[in-house]
Design a protein around this motif. Structure first.
Motif, PDB file in Angstrom:
ATOM      1  N   LYS A   1       0.849  -1.187   0.000  1.00 21.99           N
ATOM      2  CA  LYS A   1       0.000   0.000   0.000  1.00 21.99           C
ATOM      3  C   LYS A   1       0.879   1.230   0.000  1.00 21.99           C
ATOM      4  O   LYS A   1       1.817   1.331   0.778  1.00 21.99           O
ATOM      5  CB  LYS A   1      -0.919   0.007   1.216  1.00 21.99           C
ATOM      6  CG  LYS A   1      -1.922  -1.115   1.203  1.00 21.99           C
ATOM      7  CD  LYS A   1      -3.027  -0.862   2.187  1.00 21.99           C
ATOM      8  CE  LYS A   1      -4.042  -1.966   2.058  1.00 21.99           C
ATOM      9  NZ  LYS A   1      -5.378  -1.471   1.952  1.00 21.99           N
ATOM     10  N   LYS A   2       0.574   2.168  -0.871  1.00 21.57           N
ATOM     11  CA  LYS A   2       1.328   3.420  -0.986  1.00 21.57           C
ATOM     12  C   LYS A   2       0.554   4.516  -0.268  1.00 21.57           C
ATOM     13  O   LYS A   2      -0.647   4.667  -0.474  1.00 21.57           O
ATOM     14  CB  LYS A   2       1.509   3.816  -2.455  1.00 21.57           C
ATOM     15  CG  LYS A   2       2.163   2.761  -3.310  1.00 21.57           C
ATOM     16  CD  LYS A   2       3.642   2.851  -3.209  1.00 21.57           C
ATOM     17  CE  LYS A   2       4.267   1.878  -4.207  1.00 21.57           C
ATOM     18  NZ  LYS A   2       5.632   1.640  -3.966  1.00 21.57           N
ATOM     19  N   GLU A   3       1.260   5.291   0.557  1.00 24.58           N
ATOM     20  CA  GLU A   3       0.650   6.396   1.280  1.00 24.58           C
ATOM     21  C   GLU A   3       1.478   7.662   1.094  1.00 24.58           C
ATOM     22  O   GLU A   3       2.702   7.590   0.988  1.00 24.58           O
ATOM     23  CB  GLU A   3       0.578   6.100   2.786  1.00 24.58           C
ATOM     24  CG  GLU A   3      -0.339   4.986   3.163  1.00 24.58           C
ATOM     25  CD  GLU A   3      -0.437   4.790   4.676  1.00 24.58           C
ATOM     26  OE1 GLU A   3       0.143   5.606   5.434  1.00 24.58           O
ATOM     27  OE2 GLU A   3      -1.087   3.824   5.091  1.00 24.58           O
ATOM     28  N   ILE A   4       0.780   8.781   1.069  1.00 22.25           N
ATOM     29  CA  ILE A   4       1.436  10.091   1.055  1.00 22.25           C
ATOM     30  C   ILE A   4       0.856  10.891   2.204  1.00 22.25           C
ATOM     31  O   ILE A   4      -0.363  10.953   2.381  1.00 22.25           O
ATOM     32  CB  ILE A   4       1.208  10.829  -0.286  1.00 22.25           C
ATOM     33  CG1 ILE A   4       1.938  10.093  -1.419  1.00 22.25           C
ATOM     34  CG2 ILE A   4       1.657  12.282  -0.188  1.00 22.25           C
ATOM     35  CD1 ILE A   4       1.710  10.678  -2.794  1.00 22.25           C
ATOM     36  N   ARG A   5       1.740  11.471   2.993  1.00 19.27           N
ATOM     37  CA  ARG A   5       1.325  12.334   4.102  1.00 19.27           C
ATOM     38  C   ARG A   5       1.959  13.705   3.911  1.00 19.27           C
ATOM     39  O   ARG A   5       3.127  13.812   3.566  1.00 19.27           O
ATOM     40  CB  ARG A   5       1.777  11.743   5.438  1.00 19.27           C
ATOM     41  CG  ARG A   5       1.092  10.432   5.747  1.00 19.27           C
ATOM     42  CD  ARG A   5       1.692   9.770   6.981  1.00 19.27           C
ATOM     43  NE  ARG A   5       1.113   8.456   7.161  1.00 19.27           N
ATOM     44  CZ  ARG A   5       0.108   8.202   7.992  1.00 19.27           C
ATOM     45  NH1 ARG A   5      -0.394   9.162   8.723  1.00 19.27           N
ATOM     46  NH2 ARG A   5      -0.385   6.982   8.087  1.00 19.27           N
TER      47      ARG A   5
END
Length: 169
Positions: A98-102
């Motif tokens: 899973k790819k996340e951007i914060r």
């Protein structure tokens, strides 16, 4: 000499120009003139849509993004441009990533150019993991003038610290 923690990697001549603006009490005016507007992307949902729209425009074949959010816990000094993560888990017999951007929540109040620069930076990491020439070429492709906006973002963080420090005193 005033230390400029967000600008320490830039040439001394640029740092001196920023110090002069600070000494003349004109740094805030410089930023307000160049970036007079604030963006309207205020919720995590809106940020996700904003990010996926940019991804669709420039990086259609890059891996999907599962989550995009503002994060109040990001340490701005270490992660001034946001954070991207890839979380891998084994589910059954399959490996799921899973790819996340914060994005640091302080950028909710930033000019639209700064938010776009941060999102572009993090999206570029989907194709290029390192900060190399190809990475910065991709950033410049997705946002012309990327390097100037990144510099101005760091000036913005410097100004923000100056205002915060003067209100504490």
């Amino acid at each position: 000499m005033l230390p400029l923690k967000y600008l320490s990697a830039y040439p001394q001549t640029l740092q001196d120009k920023v110090r002069k603006l600070i000494a003349d009490d004109k740094l805030g005016m410089y930023l307000a003139d160049r970036y007079p507007h604030r963006h309207a992307v205020q919720s995590d949902r809106a940020l996700y849509e904003y990010t996926t729209d940019l991804k669709q425009e420039f990086l259609r074949v890059a891996p999907a993004i599962d989550k995009v959010m503002y994060d109040a816990k990001l340490d701005v000094l270490r992660h001034a441009l946001g954070l991207h993560t890839a979380i891998s888990r084994v589910q059954g017999g399959k490996l799921k990533a899973k790819k996340e951007i914060r994005v640091a929540s302080l950028f909710k109040e930033a000019p639209p150019e700064f938010l776009r620069m941060i999102v572009v930076h993090e999206l570029a990491h989907l194709k290029e993991s390192d900060h190399n020439k190809a990475f910065y070429r991709l950033c410049e492709f997705m946002q012309p003038g990327y390097h100037q906006i990144e510099f101005d973002l760091r000036v913005y963080l410097t100004q923000r610290d100056l205002v915060r420090d003067s209100s504490i005193k």
